[in-house]
Write a protein that holds these residues in place. Structure first.
Motif, mmCIF file in Angstrom:
data_model
loop_
_atom_site.group_PDB
_atom_site.id
_atom_site.type_symbol
_atom_site.label_atom_id
_atom_site.label_comp_id
_atom_site.label_asym_id
_atom_site.label_seq_id
_atom_site.Cartn_x
_atom_site.Cartn_y
_atom_site.Cartn_z
ATOM 1 N N TYR A 86 0.829 -1.217 0.000
ATOM 2 C CA TYR A 86 0.000 0.000 0.000
ATOM 3 C C TYR A 86 0.854 1.255 0.000
ATOM 4 C CZ TYR A 86 -4.064 -2.894 1.261
ATOM 5 O OH TYR A 86 -5.077 -3.816 1.266
ATOM 6 N N ASN A 87 0.253 2.337 -0.532
ATOM 7 C CA ASN A 87 0.882 3.642 -0.387
ATOM 8 C C ASN A 87 0.686 4.099 1.064
ATOM 9 O OD1 ASN A 87 -1.621 5.069 0.004
ATOM 10 N ND2 ASN A 87 -1.949 5.052 -2.214
ATOM 11 N N PRO A 88 1.412 5.130 1.492
ATOM 12 C CA PRO A 88 1.368 5.510 2.910
ATOM 13 C C PRO A 88 -0.039 5.716 3.469
ATOM 14 C CG PRO A 88 3.195 6.615 1.869
ATOM 15 C CD PRO A 88 2.445 5.912 0.765
ATOM 16 N N LYS A 89 -0.918 6.412 2.748
ATOM 17 C CA LYS A 89 -2.246 6.683 3.284
ATOM 18 C C LYS A 89 -3.046 5.400 3.464
ATOM 19 C CE LYS A 89 -2.596 11.367 1.368
ATOM 20 N NZ LYS A 89 -3.362 12.263 0.467
ATOM 21 N N LYS A 90 -3.009 4.522 2.455
ATOM 22 C CA LYS A 90 -3.746 3.260 2.554
ATOM 23 C C LYS A 90 -3.102 2.335 3.583
ATOM 24 C CE LYS A 90 -5.915 3.078 -2.004
ATOM 25 N NZ LYS A 90 -6.087 2.274 -3.250
ATOM 26 N N LYS A 91 -1.771 2.415 3.693
ATOM 27 C CA LYS A 91 -1.070 1.571 4.662
ATOM 28 C C LYS A 91 -1.499 1.918 6.091
ATOM 29 C CE LYS A 91 3.633 0.177 5.999
ATOM 30 N NZ LYS A 91 5.067 0.307 5.684
ATOM 31 N N VAL A 92 -1.547 3.203 6.389
ATOM 32 C CA VAL A 92 -1.951 3.630 7.735
ATOM 33 C C VAL A 92 -3.392 3.227 8.005
ATOM 34 C CG1 VAL A 92 -2.394 5.645 9.201
ATOM 35 C CG2 VAL A 92 -0.297 5.524 7.853
ATOM 36 N N LYS A 93 -4.252 3.421 7.009
ATOM 37 C CA LYS A 93 -5.654 3.070 7.200
ATOM 38 C C LYS A 93 -5.816 1.562 7.410
ATOM 39 C CE LYS A 93 -10.204 3.602 5.078
ATOM 40 N NZ LYS A 93 -10.971 4.128 3.902
ATOM 41 N N TYR A 94 -5.074 0.773 6.651
ATOM 42 C CA TYR A 94 -5.128 -0.681 6.761
ATOM 43 C C TYR A 94 -4.681 -1.134 8.158
ATOM 44 C CZ TYR A 94 -3.549 -5.517 6.193
ATOM 45 O OH TYR A 94 -3.320 -6.860 6.370
ATOM 46 N N ILE A 95 -3.532 -0.634 8.594
ATOM 47 C CA ILE A 95 -3.015 -1.024 9.911
ATOM 48 C C ILE A 95 -3.978 -0.573 11.015
ATOM 49 C CG2 ILE A 95 -1.143 -0.652 11.586
ATOM 50 C CD1 ILE A 95 0.720 -0.239 9.151
ATOM 51 N N PHE A 96 -4.472 0.661 10.866
ATOM 52 C CA PHE A 96 -5.387 1.185 11.882
ATOM 53 C C PHE A 96 -6.603 0.281 12.042
ATOM 54 C CE2 PHE A 96 -9.137 3.550 13.111
ATOM 55 C CZ PHE A 96 -8.711 4.228 14.254
ATOM 56 N N ASN A 97 -7.246 -0.034 10.937
ATOM 57 C CA ASN A 97 -8.482 -0.828 11.014
ATOM 58 C C ASN A 97 -8.227 -2.243 11.527
ATOM 59 O OD1 ASN A 97 -10.145 1.240 10.121
ATOM 60 N ND2 ASN A 97 -9.879 0.716 7.962
ATOM 61 N N GLU A 98 -7.138 -2.867 11.077
ATOM 62 C CA GLU A 98 -6.850 -4.237 11.496
ATOM 63 C C GLU A 98 -6.573 -4.305 13.007
ATOM 64 O OE1 GLU A 98 -6.936 -7.113 9.758
ATOM 65 O OE2 GLU A 98 -7.806 -5.935 8.123
ATOM 66 N N VAL A 99 -5.770 -3.369 13.478
ATOM 67 C CA VAL A 99 -5.461 -3.340 14.915
ATOM 68 C C VAL A 99 -6.717 -3.041 15.724
ATOM 69 C CG1 VAL A 99 -4.192 -2.099 16.720
ATOM 70 C CG2 VAL A 99 -3.038 -2.744 14.594
ATOM 71 N N HIS A 100 -7.493 -2.093 15.251
ATOM 72 C CA HIS A 100 -8.706 -1.709 15.967
ATOM 73 C C HIS A 100 -9.679 -2.881 16.050
ATOM 74 C CE1 HIS A 100 -11.736 0.997 17.575
ATOM 75 N NE2 HIS A 100 -10.866 2.007 17.524
ATOM 76 N N ASP A 101 -9.874 -3.546 14.954
ATOM 77 C CA ASP A 101 -10.818 -4.672 14.933
ATOM 78 C C ASP A 101 -10.335 -5.832 15.803
ATOM 79 O OD1 ASP A 101 -12.404 -3.231 13.246
ATOM 80 O OD2 ASP A 101 -11.764 -4.285 11.419
ATOM 81 N N ARG A 102 -9.027 -6.030 15.866
ATOM 82 C CA ARG A 102 -8.493 -7.169 16.599
ATOM 83 C C ARG A 102 -8.443 -6.930 18.107
ATOM 84 N NH1 ARG A 102 -7.074 -10.295 19.623
ATOM 85 N NH2 ARG A 102 -5.488 -11.945 19.498
ATOM 86 N N PHE A 103 -8.100 -5.707 18.505
ATOM 87 C CA PHE A 103 -7.813 -5.493 19.921
ATOM 88 C C PHE A 103 -8.802 -4.590 20.665
ATOM 89 C CE2 PHE A 103 -3.633 -6.521 18.076
ATOM 90 C CZ PHE A 103 -3.274 -7.587 18.900
ATOM 91 N N PHE A 104 -9.545 -3.754 19.945
ATOM 92 C CA PHE A 104 -10.368 -2.754 20.634
ATOM 93 C C PHE A 104 -11.856 -3.045 20.470
ATOM 94 C CE2 PHE A 104 -6.735 0.339 19.405
ATOM 95 C CZ PHE A 104 -5.941 -0.163 20.422
ATOM 96 N N ARG A 105 -12.543 -3.061 21.593
ATOM 97 C CA ARG A 105 -13.993 -3.284 21.545
ATOM 98 C C ARG A 105 -14.755 -2.212 22.317
ATOM 99 N NH1 ARG A 105 -17.524 -6.331 24.775
ATOM 100 N NH2 ARG A 105 -15.773 -7.073 26.023
ATOM 101 N N LYS A 106 -14.235 -1.819 23.495
ATOM 102 C CA LYS A 106 -14.965 -0.884 24.350
ATOM 103 C C LYS A 106 -14.026 0.185 24.882
ATOM 104 C CE LYS A 106 -17.860 -0.725 28.516
ATOM 105 N NZ LYS A 106 -18.389 -1.498 29.667
#
Length: 514
Positions: A86-106
């Motif tokens: 990914y380019n930088p913008k898509k890379k950050v968005k990808y990492i952000f969403n994956e981490v958020h979905d995996r570790f953050f719920r509440k």
């Protein structure tokens, strides 16, 4: 105390959601795990970052922390290959969403880093901390920003300025302000003369926007660890758990360079001074700690006196107080507090007529502060009284001279001259009684000089001693058959001691002999 607590509530409203080699001596850690990894990370061991964040949980173990880190590393390793495409913008968005979905719920304001792995509960500090680890692992440059109420990340700073808000899932979580928005905001600041055109032209719109709205100073991963302890301290403070709140603020201040931790530390200790039961000597350590950040001598002297005047304290407790006061770091403050302590001990001993102990403490006070009037008063009272209990002789004059050489201030006290009158009166009496007129006259000259200096009667001399002196002079001349000289000296004595019964009795006896 209500006003102070309101002050804390105000600071709580601006809670952050969410150096060189440090010395952790005297810091209270809740586990060996916390102490080891916090200290290692604070002193530069980057590999202890995750463990330092987890250490705030007192139940954390080495094996559990290793398991958490391994799981996170494995997860991030799984993102690496795809993120590289990914380019930088898509890379950050990808990492952000994956981490958020995996570790953050509440989201919870008082969550700490270990809660992410227990219940997927997080706040902006713990969330931002996990993203810093992820970005480091996956090679994404970033800055950590702090506002009065928030922390967040800027990925690819000065290139794309991608803002990463851990509290906003999905598309809103990572975003880039449009050039139109940035330009409009900065032009508005220039028009209000908050920024200058020259400044904007020199640094560019993006940096001017970033610096103005989010500060030109970035914080570090150390700061994030410190902010986590700071936040926990705030919650404990709000729950009136002052000692634990202080411990967390202490740890925060070691790695988070911010004036507010100092303010809170002093405020918490002030609350502890009012809340603690100082009849339990274990709590006196908090008073000593308080002296490290509060140098208000008058207040500290007042507080110390209120502590040591507690009747529940034993003599053993008082010994401990004296030993602990020696640990006060500021020399002037330590001496002032020692002076207060010794003054209390001297006063108490004197009230119970334990003059030896009272003198011991008065001498300690005098060594610390030669101008302390109470110390000088106790020394004068006790030392001169000791002298007065000895047999009257010429040797007492030598003793008095030695005493004045040790304590020159004695001459300022009325008791000094009262004792001299007492001493000279009896030396006059003894010498005339033994027909030693020459020596008697010498002492009489000293006596009358003192009496003349007290012509206004400002000092209450021992009238019995004066009467005895002139009575013996009269008796001496009477024995010599010199009744007129006897009457003259007795009447002279009445000039210094009117209506003196001893002198008047001698005059009556002589009159009866005619």
């Amino acid at each position: 105390m209500g006003k102070l607590f309101s002050f804390f509530l105000f600071l709580f409203s601006v809670l952050v959601s969410a150096q060189d080699s440090i010395n952790a001596e005297g810091i209270t850690f809740l586990s060996d795990f916390e102490e080891s990894h916090f200290t290692n990370f604070a002193n530069g061991a980057e590999e202890d970052y995750i463990a330092a964040l987890l250490g705030i949980d007192s139940t954390m173990t080495v094996s559990e922390a290793a398991k958490i880190k391994s799981n996170v590393d494995n997860f991030l390793e799984g993102l690496k290959k795809k993120s590289l495409s990914y380019n930088p913008k898509k890379k950050v968005k990808y990492i952000f969403n994956e981490v958020h979905d995996r570790f953050f719920r509440k989201y919870e304001l008082d969550a700490n880093f270990s809660d992410i792995f227990k219940s997927q509960t997080y706040n902006c500090v713990s969330g931002t901390a996990l993203y810093t680890y992820a970005f480091d692992y996956l090679g994404v440059p970033y800055q950590i920003k702090e506002t009065p109420t928030h922390v967040f990340l800027v990925a690819y700073p000065f290139q794309y300025d991608i803002y990463v808000e851990t509290t906003l899932p999905g598309k809103a979580g990572s975003y880039v302000p449009s050039e139109f928005i940035i330009k409009k905001a900065i032009d508005n600041l220039v028009s209000m003369k908050i920024l200058t055109s020259d400044y904007v032209n020199s640094v560019g719109y993006n940096k001017a926007y970033n610096d103005y709205y989010y500060g030109n100073e970035n914080i570090t991963k150390k700061d994030l660890v410190g902010i986590q302890y700071y936040n926990k301290g705030i919650f404990l403070l709000n729950g009136s758990k002052y000692q634990r709140a202080y411990w967390n603020m202490q740890k925060s201040s070691l790695v988070y360079e911010n004036e507010k931790t100092k303010i809170f530390n002093e405020g918490i200790l002030t609350l502890l001074m009012d809340e603690l039961d100082f009849s339990n000597m274990e709590n006196f350590k908090w008073f000593i700690t308080f002296t490290k950040i509060n140098q208000e001598t008058d207040y500290l002297k007042y507080k110390l006196y209120s502590i040591i005047s507690n009747d529940k304290l034993s003599e053993f407790d008082m010994v401990q107080v004296e030993e602990k006061l020696a640990e006060v770091e500021n020399t002037d403050l330590r001496n002032a507090l020692m002076e207060t302590f010794y003054s209390f001990k001297a006063e108490k001993a004197y009230k119970f007529q334990n003059t030896s102990e009272a003198l011991e403490y008065a001498q300690k006070i005098y060594e610390l502060n030669p101008n302390n009037i109470n110390a000088k008063n106790y020394i004068a009272l006790i030392e001169l009284d000791k002298l007065a209990q000895k047999n009257i002789s010429d040797a007492r004059l030598e003793d008095l001279t030695d005493l004045v050489e040790r304590y020159p201030f004695l001459e300022e006290f009325g008791l000094y001259n009262r004792y001299r009158v007492y001493l000279y009166s009896f030396l006059v009496a003894n010498n005339f009684n033994n027909n030693q007129k020459v020596a008697g006259d010498a002492y009489l000259n000293e006596l009358e000089q003192l009496l003349k200096e007290n012509k206004e009667g400002s000092l209450d001399f021992n009238q019995g001693a004066i009467g005895k002196a002139y009575g013996e002079i009269g008796a001496y001349f009477y024995r010599k058959g010199q009744k007129e000289n006897a009457m003259r000296m007795l009447k002279r004595g009445l000039e210094f001691s009117p209506e003196n019964e001893d002198i008047e009795r001698k005059i009556r006896l002589i009159n009866q002999s005619y």
